[in-house]
Design a protein around this motif. Structure first.
Motif, PDB file in Angstrom:
ATOM      1  N   LEU A 138      50.726  51.070  50.266  1.00 56.88           N
ATOM      2  CA  LEU A 138      51.233  52.240  50.880  1.00 56.88           C
ATOM      3  C   LEU A 138      50.542  53.237  49.604  1.00 56.88           C
ATOM      4  N   PHE A 139      49.513  53.679  49.098  1.00 63.13           N
ATOM      5  CA  PHE A 139      49.162  54.553  48.351  1.00 63.13           C
ATOM      6  C   PHE A 139      47.381  55.110  49.702  1.00 63.13           C
ATOM      7  N   HIS A 140      47.300  54.341  49.750  1.00 62.19           N
ATOM      8  CA  HIS A 140      46.158  54.401  50.503  1.00 62.19           C
ATOM      9  C   HIS A 140      46.324  54.295  51.943  1.00 62.19           C
ATOM     10  N   VAL A 141      47.126  53.528  52.435  1.00 65.34           N
ATOM     11  CA  VAL A 141      48.119  53.832  54.339  1.00 65.34           C
ATOM     12  C   VAL A 141      48.095  55.745  54.964  1.00 65.34           C
ATOM     13  N   PRO A 152      56.303  54.674  59.808  1.00 67.31           N
ATOM     14  CA  PRO A 152      56.695  52.795  60.069  1.00 67.31           C
ATOM     15  C   PRO A 152      56.056  52.096  59.657  1.00 67.31           C
ATOM     16  N   VAL A 153      54.888  51.888  58.546  1.00 69.50           N
ATOM     17  CA  VAL A 153      54.270  50.619  57.464  1.00 69.50           C
ATOM     18  C   VAL A 153      55.326  50.989  56.655  1.00 69.50           C
ATOM     19  N   TRP A 154      55.159  51.918  55.801  1.00 68.29           N
ATOM     20  CA  TRP A 154      55.857  52.349  54.480  1.00 68.29           C
ATOM     21  C   TRP A 154      57.646  51.861  54.304  1.00 68.29           C
ATOM     22  N   ALA A 185      60.828  58.179  53.962  1.00 67.51           N
ATOM     23  CA  ALA A 185      61.303  57.119  53.595  1.00 67.51           C
ATOM     24  C   ALA A 185      62.418  56.463  53.308  1.00 67.51           C
ATOM     25  N   SER A 186      62.971  55.442  53.773  1.00 66.30           N
ATOM     26  CA  SER A 186      64.056  54.399  53.919  1.00 66.30           C
ATOM     27  C   SER A 186      64.604  53.406  54.795  1.00 66.30           C
ATOM     28  N   ALA A 187      65.388  52.689  54.998  1.00 58.95           N
ATOM     29  CA  ALA A 187      65.717  51.511  54.935  1.00 58.95           C
ATOM     30  C   ALA A 187      66.852  51.270  56.537  1.00 58.95           C
TER      31      ALA A 187
END
Length: 296
Positions: A138-141, A152-154, A185-187
């Motif tokens: 996620l850091f690199h994304v 959206p990826v996160w 970011a959330s679910a």
């Protein structure tokens, strides 16, 4: 004859051992597991394993992205690792090259073969790992993609239970971009499409309450007390029954006093200004403040 049978059995055991480790393993790990150089040589000679950069052994069916990472002494990361793990990726977030994280001191990297990420993520990694941990992915994304595509990826990682939102909020990211994504970011979103929509409206100053139950069914978003937003994914309405079901649900909401705006995948991804302006215009007309007949 017994010697030959034992050698064949050891080759099969080694190939099965490597296959259980995603089809790739470093020779030092193989030796630590009790296999010998003769076992390795026999498995390679029999075509059960292939050598990559002398120290790596892979099965013939090993994912090509893991093989590409091993060839440069790195680890699969960013959107390549996200794809392996089944995280949601927008169509624009595709790359023919494998994204690979390498040490800052690495040299002789063939950048024509892979897309290199030099920065170190927040989580430590083992010397013989071929794939980055989720936090580093996620850091690199966050560094590689624009926010609109990275979020959206996160959130997909959260929905897949690869990581929890509260964990992301506590990580020392050492990156303003990653920290900003962790803060929002959330679910709640059911899909990457919903994430894009909600984040776009948030940036336009509009609060969208997600997954609200109305008339016994969840709606994708509710703005104010009466403006309902529904989103149709890329594969939505594969049959007429699905389409009729949604039309009936929309009609029930309208009859209860709600205003329903429905958008599809293409509009949210490629006609965002039109989507945003339609909602802002509806709000200017008071669509989000209409009286409704049913309690939520």
């Amino acid at each position: 004859m017994p010697t030959t049978s034992r050698a064949a059995r050891r080759r099969a055991e080694l190939a099965s051992w490597v296959r259980a480790r995603q089809g790739i393993s470093h020779s030092s790990d193989i030796r630590a597991a009790g296999f010998t150089v003769h076992d390795v040589a026999g498995a390679v000679s029999a075509g059960m394993l292939n050598r990559v950069r002398r120290s790596w052994l892979v099965t013939p069916e090993c994912d090509s992205r893991r093989v590409a990472a091993a060839r440069v002494g790195g680890r699969v990361t960013c959107i390549s690792a996200a794809a392996i793990r089944g995280f949601w990726l927008p169509d624009s977030a595709t790359d023919e090259k494998t994204h690979v994280a390498v040490q800052g001191t690495a040299s002789r990297i063939d950048s024509d073969a892979v897309r290199v990420h030099w920065g170190s993520g927040p989580a430590p990694t083992g010397r013989n790992e071929t794939e980055e941990p989720t936090l580093n992915v996620l850091f690199h994304v966050a560094h590689c993609l624009p926010r609109r595509e990275a979020l959206p990826v996160w959130e997909s990682a959260i929905r897949k239970k690869a990581v929890a939102a509260e964990v992301l909020a506590r990580v020392a990211w050492r990156s303003s971009g990653a920290a900003a994504l962790a803060a929002v970011a959330s679910a709640l979103s059911d899909s990457g499409l919903e994430t894009l929509f909600v984040d776009g409206m948030r940036r336009a100053g509009v609060d969208v309450v997600q997954q609200v139950w109305i008339d016994g069914h969840p709606v994708d978003g509710l703005i104010g007390s009466s403006l309902v937003t529904q989103l149709d994914g890329f594969a939505h309405h594969s049959n007429a029954a699905d389409r009729r079901r949604d039309l009936e649900a929309d009609a029930r909401l309208v009859l209860r006093g709600y205003v329903v705006l429905r958008f599809d995948y293409y509009q949210v991804l490629f006609q965002w200004d039109q989507v945003r302006d339609a909602i802002l215009t509806a709000m200017a007309q008071g669509a989000h403040r209409r009286p409704v007949l049913a309690a939520r």
